[in-house]
Design an enzyme around this catalytic site. Sequence first.
Site, PDB file in Angstrom:
ATOM      1  N   GLU A  86       2.504  -4.052  11.372  1.00 10.90           N
ATOM      2  CA  GLU A  86       1.811  -2.771  11.218  1.00 10.90           C
ATOM      3  C   GLU A  86       2.417  -1.708  12.123  1.00 10.90           C
ATOM      4  O   GLU A  86       2.739  -1.971  13.286  1.00 10.90           O
ATOM      5  CB  GLU A  86       0.328  -2.922  11.562  1.00 10.90           C
TER       6      GLU A  86
ATOM      7  N   GLU B 291       1.579   3.944   2.728  1.00 11.93           N
ATOM      8  CA  GLU B 291       2.149   3.512   3.997  1.00 11.93           C
ATOM      9  C   GLU B 291       3.672   3.626   3.930  1.00 11.93           C
ATOM     10  O   GLU B 291       4.404   2.639   3.967  1.00 11.93           O
ATOM     11  CB  GLU B 291       1.661   2.094   4.312  1.00 11.93           C
TER      12      GLU B 291
ATOM     13  N   HIS C 173       0.871  -1.178   0.000  1.00 12.67           N
ATOM     14  CA  HIS C 173       0.000   0.000   0.000  1.00 12.67           C
ATOM     15  C   HIS C 173       0.906   1.225   0.000  1.00 12.67           C
ATOM     16  O   HIS C 173       1.575   1.519   0.995  1.00 12.67           O
ATOM     17  CB  HIS C 173      -0.908  -0.013   1.220  1.00 12.67           C
TER      18      HIS C 173
ATOM     19  N   HIS D  60       3.650  -2.845   6.840  1.00 13.18           N
ATOM     20  CA  HIS D  60       2.535  -1.960   6.512  1.00 13.18           C
ATOM     21  C   HIS D  60       2.414  -0.825   7.523  1.00 13.18           C
ATOM     22  O   HIS D  60       3.170  -0.742   8.493  1.00 13.18           O
ATOM     23  CB  HIS D  60       1.221  -2.762   6.515  1.00 13.18           C
TER      24      HIS D  60
END
Length: 375
Positions: free
Chosen positions: A335, A169, A166, A259
């Site tokens: 994350e 990010e 993504h 991410h």
Amino acid sequence: MKITCNFDSGNIEVIKAEHPADIQLAIRKDHNSDFYQWFHFRLHSQSTEPHTIRIVNVKDSAYPDGWKGYQAVASYDRENWFRVETQLVNDELVITHYPEAESVYFAYFAPYSYERHMDLLHQAQSSGMAQIVELGETLDGRDMSMLVVGEPADGKKKIWITARQHPGESMAEWFVEGLLDRLLDEDDGVARTLLEKAVFYIVPNMNPDGSVRGHLRTNAAGVNLNREWQTPSMEKSPEVYLVRQQMLETGVDMLLDVHGDENLPYNFVAGAEGVPSYNAKMQQLETSFKDAMLLVTPEFQTEFGYELDAPGQANLTIASTWVAEQFKCLSYTLEMPFKDNANLPDLAYGWSDVRSMKLGQDSLVAIRAVVDQLR
């Protein structure tokens, strides 16, 4: 007064910019997609007074809850990114800033430019410890590049690090820069030990087209790459297709897919509990990795994260779950927050590019803790 985003990863639309107290902007959607949240623009103004910037379309963005408690970042030199006063008011994101120079940049998070990406690849190559492998091209004709760090040999573990599926990010590529900085340090004992036992296959940017275009979540075709891992194609998702083919040829003993999370103000991992082949060995490896991360850095925690998938119900279109099922190995999505780490807040910088790099460095200690157990 002028507002522009005509540069690498730029994204904004100007609705009104006639007075410093009433600047109205909107974020553009990803191409061929309804996703939007990433912004990056430059304000040039001669006015010596506070500027009030209203981003008016955040209500319908990809993650509207992500704006709660969020602070935008700004920079005068595009190197040092600091947090600025930001509030969510009547479904608009209101940024208030008193410029200390004529030109200032604003962004959703510290950008990681395509130029820096290319510098990262070639600086790694120049270390003499890494090889650049070109896997193919993206839809916009950019290179899909992988770094191989270490000397392949029988018995060595194959550790994969992928980042920035993504593109908005950007903290993910900052993480990789930190990891590489330590892994390529010949004086670092952790790095030396790891490279005696493993080879690293690192894709610093899985989505270079989306990164340059200023997308939040998709590639040039408007495709979310982290939902393509079961059936990627060269027509829609060449980035995943090419990396996946390389994994199938090389093998995988461990994956960290890196991410950023818009909503949760914490660093955490999401595992493979829901894949059909999940077993006690996978569980033990996941626990060992998390325990090591908890010991090595207070930036990591396990209390907050995503709800666990029910047994057999994992979404196998996601990179970490597809890899876990395909290779029966330790496979995590890692994350980081767009906001701050609520357990260790920094009012001036929030979660930042520098802290992302340091987490990347620290992750090597956790990888070392599990490397002997991977197979």
